[in-house]
Design a protein around this motif. Structure first.
Motif, PDB file in Angstrom:
ATOM      1  N   PRO A   1       0.794  -1.229   0.000  1.00  0.00           N
ATOM      2  CA  PRO A   1       0.000   0.000   0.000  1.00  0.00           C
ATOM      3  C   PRO A   1       0.828   1.282   0.000  1.00  0.00           C
ATOM      4  O   PRO A   1       0.426   2.279  -0.600  1.00  0.00           O
ATOM      5  CB  PRO A   1      -0.835  -0.132   1.278  1.00  0.00           C
ATOM      6  CG  PRO A   1      -0.987  -1.593   1.468  1.00  0.00           C
ATOM      7  CD  PRO A   1       0.314  -2.190   1.009  1.00  0.00           C
ATOM      8  N   LYS A   2       1.992   1.244   0.650  1.00  0.00           N
ATOM      9  CA  LYS A   2       2.800   2.465   0.705  1.00  0.00           C
ATOM     10  C   LYS A   2       3.191   2.929  -0.694  1.00  0.00           C
ATOM     11  O   LYS A   2       3.404   4.129  -0.924  1.00  0.00           O
ATOM     12  CB  LYS A   2       4.047   2.255   1.565  1.00  0.00           C
ATOM     13  CG  LYS A   2       5.062   1.274   0.993  1.00  0.00           C
ATOM     14  CD  LYS A   2       6.292   1.186   1.887  1.00  0.00           C
ATOM     15  CE  LYS A   2       7.344   0.246   1.278  1.00  0.00           C
ATOM     16  NZ  LYS A   2       8.563   0.166   2.118  1.00  0.00           N
ATOM     17  N   ASP A   3       3.285   1.982  -1.642  1.00  0.00           N
ATOM     18  CA  ASP A   3       3.586   2.366  -3.019  1.00  0.00           C
ATOM     19  C   ASP A   3       2.433   3.158  -3.623  1.00  0.00           C
ATOM     20  O   ASP A   3       2.648   4.080  -4.412  1.00  0.00           O
ATOM     21  CB  ASP A   3       3.853   1.121  -3.873  1.00  0.00           C
ATOM     22  CG  ASP A   3       5.173   0.456  -3.543  1.00  0.00           C
ATOM     23  OD1 ASP A   3       5.916   0.995  -2.697  1.00  0.00           O
ATOM     24  OD2 ASP A   3       5.457  -0.612  -4.122  1.00  0.00           O
TER      25      ASP A   3
ATOM     26  N   ARG B   1       2.597   6.911  -4.954  1.00  0.00           N
ATOM     27  CA  ARG B   1       2.157   7.335  -6.289  1.00  0.00           C
ATOM     28  C   ARG B   1       1.239   8.543  -6.188  1.00  0.00           C
ATOM     29  O   ARG B   1       1.384   9.517  -6.933  1.00  0.00           O
ATOM     30  CB  ARG B   1       1.444   6.185  -6.981  1.00  0.00           C
ATOM     31  CG  ARG B   1       0.939   6.550  -8.371  1.00  0.00           C
ATOM     32  CD  ARG B   1      -0.054   5.530  -8.910  1.00  0.00           C
ATOM     33  NE  ARG B   1      -0.550   5.994 -10.198  1.00  0.00           N
ATOM     34  CZ  ARG B   1      -0.151   5.512 -11.369  1.00  0.00           C
ATOM     35  NH1 ARG B   1       0.742   4.548 -11.415  1.00  0.00           N
ATOM     36  NH2 ARG B   1      -0.636   5.990 -12.497  1.00  0.00           N
ATOM     37  N   LEU B   2       0.276   8.482  -5.262  1.00  0.00           N
ATOM     38  CA  LEU B   2      -0.646   9.605  -5.084  1.00  0.00           C
ATOM     39  C   LEU B   2       0.107  10.864  -4.664  1.00  0.00           C
ATOM     40  O   LEU B   2      -0.197  11.965  -5.134  1.00  0.00           O
ATOM     41  CB  LEU B   2      -1.707   9.241  -4.037  1.00  0.00           C
ATOM     42  CG  LEU B   2      -2.704  10.343  -3.682  1.00  0.00           C
ATOM     43  CD1 LEU B   2      -3.455  10.831  -4.910  1.00  0.00           C
ATOM     44  CD2 LEU B   2      -3.682   9.842  -2.616  1.00  0.00           C
ATOM     45  N   LYS B   3       1.079  10.698  -3.806  1.00  0.00           N
ATOM     46  CA  LYS B   3       1.887  11.840  -3.375  1.00  0.00           C
ATOM     47  C   LYS B   3       2.578  12.499  -4.567  1.00  0.00           C
ATOM     48  O   LYS B   3       2.607  13.735  -4.682  1.00  0.00           O
ATOM     49  CB  LYS B   3       2.922  11.374  -2.347  1.00  0.00           C
ATOM     50  CG  LYS B   3       3.767  12.494  -1.761  1.00  0.00           C
ATOM     51  CD  LYS B   3       4.693  11.957  -0.671  1.00  0.00           C
ATOM     52  CE  LYS B   3       5.526  13.086  -0.055  1.00  0.00           C
ATOM     53  NZ  LYS B   3       6.409  12.566   1.026  1.00  0.00           N
ATOM     54  N   ALA B   4       3.126  11.683  -5.451  1.00  0.00           N
ATOM     55  CA  ALA B   4       3.790  12.221  -6.642  1.00  0.00           C
ATOM     56  C   ALA B   4       2.791  12.938  -7.551  1.00  0.00           C
ATOM     57  O   ALA B   4       3.096  14.000  -8.116  1.00  0.00           O
ATOM     58  CB  ALA B   4       4.480  11.090  -7.399  1.00  0.00           C
ATOM     59  N   ASP B   5       1.582  12.372  -7.691  1.00  0.00           N
ATOM     60  CA  ASP B   5       0.555  13.004  -8.522  1.00  0.00           C
ATOM     61  C   ASP B   5       0.165  14.369  -7.963  1.00  0.00           C
ATOM     62  O   ASP B   5       0.033  15.357  -8.701  1.00  0.00           O
ATOM     63  CB  ASP B   5      -0.685  12.114  -8.605  1.00  0.00           C
ATOM     64  CG  ASP B   5      -0.431  10.828  -9.387  1.00  0.00           C
ATOM     65  OD1 ASP B   5       0.451  10.828 -10.254  1.00  0.00           O
ATOM     66  OD2 ASP B   5      -1.117   9.823  -9.098  1.00  0.00           O
TER      67      ASP B   5
END
Length: 300
Positions: free
Chosen positions: A81-83, A87-91
């Motif tokens: 889940p941390k991935d 990903r959302l953080k990068a978006d």
């Protein structure tokens, strides 16, 4: 029945969302699971909010992901889940939204009482990440919509709606605790409707058309009138929004993700450079959206 009464009594103590605050040129992110992702396919929610925002020229980005949780489970692809959260953080870091409208809880509610503490803890973590990464001017927490009981052979969703009410209440309390706006989508839609979903849970095109003004009203805005939506320009506006959403979807969730960014990128990773090539086409659709929005504002 008692649980429903207690839910309503508790909500009376929670400040209602007077009106979401938009400013011209805001980037607005829709974030959530299935109800948010499917909305981009039909365009009704975004069309309604676009027109309700008045003269504001807004840019909407739909980051909904079907089956997702506040822990980012669905976004993680093949990893933990941390991935998905990464990903959302990068978006969010790339989009830099001014306003984030978040709608989770529909999936988590299946866990009932036992899952509620973990859900709220995960929601807290998600909100911390959003604040630290994007620092949006406004975050709105939206309660999940109710489910439908469609009759035999489909299941009776009365008990699940009690769980959804419980989770909506908890989200409202979380918003109050963090001094965030809360949009009561659950109550706005209501539990009496039928024929708005494919399976009792997932809205189809007609369903989104019906719930769009309710969603807009839950945000504290005045929904556009039927003459605006049903005009030729209203139809063109929605069609263009759908086209823009499709382009953005392919931009941030390409079908060959495994080859472009993940464990097979050694084969075709060089093609990731083509993703930004969607941006000019998205920008063109947004110019058309703004032109239609301006023209529709004159329709009474």
């Amino acid at each position: 029945m008692l649980g429903r009464v207690l839910f309503l009594v508790t909500l009376l103590s929670i400040p209602r969302l007077e009106a979401i605050t938009f400013k011209d040129s805001d980037v607005v992110v829709f974030l959530g699971n299935t109800v948010i992702e499917r909305a981009q396919k039909y365009g009704h929610l975004e069309t309604s909010v676009t027109l309700a925002a008045g003269k504001k020229n807004l840019k909407f980005r739909n980051l909904g992901w079907s089956g997702d949780s506040v822990f980012g489970h669905a976004r993680s692809y093949f990893g933990p889940p941390k991935d998905g959260i990464g990903r959302l953080k990068a978006d969010l870091a790339e989009l830099k939204p001014n306003v984030v409208i978040v709608c989770y809880g529909a999936l988590a509610a299946f866990e009932g009482d036992k899952g509620l503490p973990e859900f709220i803890a995960g929601y807290e973590g998600l909100l911390n990440m959003i604040a630290e990464t994007a620092n949006p001017r406004e975050i709105v927490l939206v309660s999940p919509p109710p489910a439908e009981s469609l009759g035999d052979p489909m299941p009776d969703m009365t008990e699940h709606n009690q769980r959804l009410a419980q989770y909506s209440n908890a989200i409202a309390e979380l918003a109050k605790k963090r001094k965030l706006s809360f949009a009561d989508f659950y109550t706005a839609v209501g539990t009496g409707g039928k024929g708005l979903t494919d399976n009792g849970l997932h809205f189809h095109e007609k369903g989104y058309r019906v719930i769009a003004p309710k969603f807009t009203k839950a945000l504290g805005l005045t929904p556009p009138n039927e003459s605006q939506l049903e005009s030729e320009r209203g139809g063109k506006l929605r069609e263009t929004i759908v086209a823009k959403n499709k382009l953005f979807f392919h931009r941030w969730r390409p079908a060959n993700e495994t080859y472009l960014r993940l464990f097979r990128k050694h084969e075709q990773g060089n093609n990731v450079k083509e993703l930004p090539m969607f941006d000019p086409f998205i920008a063109e659709r947004e110019k058309e959206i703004e032109t239609f929005r301006q023209s529709i504002s004159t329709v009474k």
